[in-house]
Design an enzyme around this catalytic site. Structure first.
Site, PDB file in Angstrom:
ATOM      1  N   SER A 114       0.776  -1.240   0.025  1.00  0.00           N
ATOM      2  CA  SER A 114      -0.057  -0.013   0.183  1.00  0.00           C
ATOM      3  C   SER A 114       0.840   1.309   0.139  1.00  0.00           C
ATOM      4  O   SER A 114       2.110   1.218   0.541  1.00  0.00           O
ATOM      5  CB  SER A 114      -0.642  -0.137   1.290  1.00  0.00           C
ATOM      6  OG  SER A 114      -1.213   1.150   1.419  1.00  0.00           O
ATOM      7  N   TYR A 138      -0.640  -0.103  10.208  1.00  0.00           N
ATOM      8  CA  TYR A 138      -1.022  -0.763   8.946  1.00  0.00           C
ATOM      9  C   TYR A 138       0.178  -0.539   7.883  1.00  0.00           C
ATOM     10  O   TYR A 138       0.552  -1.449   7.232  1.00  0.00           O
ATOM     11  CB  TYR A 138      -2.191  -0.210   8.359  1.00  0.00           C
ATOM     12  CG  TYR A 138      -2.743  -0.762   6.838  1.00  0.00           C
ATOM     13  CD1 TYR A 138      -3.257  -1.808   6.780  1.00  0.00           C
ATOM     14  CD2 TYR A 138      -2.497   0.097   5.807  1.00  0.00           C
ATOM     15  CE1 TYR A 138      -3.332  -2.507   5.615  1.00  0.00           C
ATOM     16  CE2 TYR A 138      -2.981  -0.470   4.724  1.00  0.00           C
ATOM     17  CZ  TYR A 138      -3.458  -1.640   4.561  1.00  0.00           C
ATOM     18  OH  TYR A 138      -3.717  -1.998   3.260  1.00  0.00           O
ATOM     19  N   LYS A 142       2.670  -3.326   6.431  1.00  0.00           N
ATOM     20  CA  LYS A 142       2.945  -3.624   5.009  1.00  0.00           C
ATOM     21  C   LYS A 142       4.488  -3.472   4.634  1.00  0.00           C
ATOM     22  O   LYS A 142       4.805  -4.312   3.822  1.00  0.00           O
ATOM     23  CB  LYS A 142       2.108  -2.610   4.020  1.00  0.00           C
ATOM     24  CG  LYS A 142       0.539  -2.855   4.201  1.00  0.00           C
ATOM     25  CD  LYS A 142       0.399  -4.270   3.389  1.00  0.00           C
ATOM     26  CE  LYS A 142      -1.157  -4.622   3.235  1.00  0.00           C
ATOM     27  NZ  LYS A 142      -1.680  -5.665   2.849  1.00  0.00           N
TER      28      LYS A 142
END
Lengths: 316, 316
Positions: A114, A138, A142
């Site tokens: 992402s 997050y 990632k």
């Protein structure tokens, strides 16, 4: 959403890289729906962050693995342990399950990363060698997934490629609570006769690609010659960088003033503050030179939405 | 070696950042030697990659934690599971043990990372925003540690700072089997009357800092005002970039031709290939602006070795 569209595409194509698909295993934490297909489809539900579950998923030794599973940004921020368990431990269990096969099994592994791996401040355009400084758990998870993918690929356990998806626009379906939701809803709702709320200023710039491009990225990542990648296995995908004003101009050009007038300005200080920390533009030269393709204009993104989701019909 | 020298420095100073040291806990996988000091020193041995061990280490709630523990590069490459267990899981257990205290305990945490987080090809000088593309499992584990440190700091569990140490030169002690060992041994052995082997060409360029600087980096990281750091918590340390020819010139200048003549050229293709993938120079502007200081010439690095390790005496 991207997973469902990828499945539709695989079912429609019936083949990948010139080879007929003989079996597809769908996996999610809740039972996924298995569509009709010319090949066998197994649908499995489990928590792959539990030891031993990942082994079951690769028991049939798939040639290609798409790893899209993740706790999304808001939830990973709200629940630190769950985010690390699913997004880090789950990913690592999957990678280790493949490693443990150990008899030369070396599947292609496509990992969706992402743009959340990047954190402000940014240069005007984020290049392929810009460093990863995520500002969310997050994004951190990632980024760790990217590092593990590169190391396990280097060691020959699988043939991995990580693709950093830009914001997917126009996202089909209902408005959701994601802070980025307005980028899609200011197009989607007006086109279907609904009012949409714009919570930021029109000079906000962001990078987008269509759902069709997202599926295209995954398919290309599954089939390209990874010898061209070398050890740098994680790539920022191409995207269209536009301001909100340019998004609205596109909408007006394609659907007319009456549709564009369905956007209501309602500034939201919280969302404006969050969006100020998001990337505005990417220079995705490496991905482009490797054949990854996104749209080249926001008009094209809107036209694909009308074609793919609205059967060509705009609510006038 | 750096840990031992850091301990010596803390014992000598008796204080850190103007506060008297009242207690020092040394920890290693083998029982560390506790020196005499004006304050209490506890020496503990355990495998902190085992669940529950990290909790014991922070039970006394230290204000400052130096996390130097790691399986080194060669071993992490030879034993994948051990490397990930110690360098990734161990680090995470430590970070989580601090998080679990949960009553506002927020120690300064200094993490030693490494220039192994970078992988070739490089620009001529690696800047502060260059991306991390480790080419070893050790470098991957250090890069993951950096990401965890930044995220846990952002979430307020501790006040973390990661420092990427350059190659430490002149490393005291016996020659070791590390591929980088010659950078030190071509200085150390001749100065003590021994022959040294140079396995690479003299135009090889690399970045160095003295053991005294390494301790200085750790001390400064433990005491600087981290409000100046913002969310980017991992820093490349300053270093002196010189070619091997320049190292030898310095040695000749300081110790004379007879000493410099103790270097025997014996090219080693394996070492040459490895060294070709190593960084040559860093632009450590951020660390310098934050007050981190290394030597400014290789002459200075040699003089510090003579002063700190040879009591001022060269074997003529």
């Amino acid at each position: 959403m991207v997973g469902r569209k990828l499945t539709e595409r695989l079912v429609k194509d019936g083949q990948l890289n010139g080879q007929a698909i003989t079996r597809l295993v769908l996996h999610d934490v809740i039972q996924p729906e298995a569509p009709q297909a010319s090949f066998e489809i197994a649908a499995l539900a489990s928590d792959f962050s539990q030891p031993g579950e990942a082994e079951k998923l690769i028991a049939s030794r798939p040639d290609v693995i798409f790893h899209l599973a993740a706790i999304v940004s808001g939830e990973a921020e709200a629940d630190l342990e769950k985010g690390y368990r699913i997004n880090l431990d789950g990913t690592r269990f999957l990678f280790d399950a493949i490693r443990h096969v150990g008899d030369g099994y070396c599947p292609r592994l496509v990992f969706t990363s992402s743009i959340a791996v990047f954190g402000a401040p940014f240069p005007d355009a984020i290049g392929d060698e810009f460093f990863l400084t995520p500002l969310t758990s997050y994004g951190t998870q990632k980024a760790i997934g990217e590092l593990l993918l590169a190391d396990y690929t280097r060691r020959g356990f699988f043939d991995g490629i990580g693709i950093r998806l830009p914001t997917i626009c126009v996202r089909p379906g209902k408005p959701n609570k994601a802070a980025s939701g307005f980028f899609s809803s200011i197009i989607r709702e007006p086109l279907s006769g609904q009012e949409a709320v714009l919570p930021v200023a029109e000079d906000v710039r962001h990078a987008h690609a269509s759902p069709r491009s997202a599926v295209g990225f995954l398919m290309h990542a599954a089939t390209l010659d990874t010898a061209r990648l070398g050890p740098r296995r994680n790539l920022t995908m191409p995207s269209v960088s536009v301001t909100v004003a340019e998004q609205i101009e596109s909408l007006r050009r394609i659907a007319g003033e009456k549709v564009a007038a369905r956007i209501r300005r309602e500034p939201d200080a919280d969302i404006m503050r969050m969006v100020a920390g998001w990337p505005r533009r990417f220079d995705a030269g490496r991905a482009q030179s490797l054949g990854f393709r996104a749209e080249t204009s926001f008009d094209e993104i809107i036209r694909l939405h009308i074609e793919d989701e609205l059967a060509g019909k705009i609510a006038g």
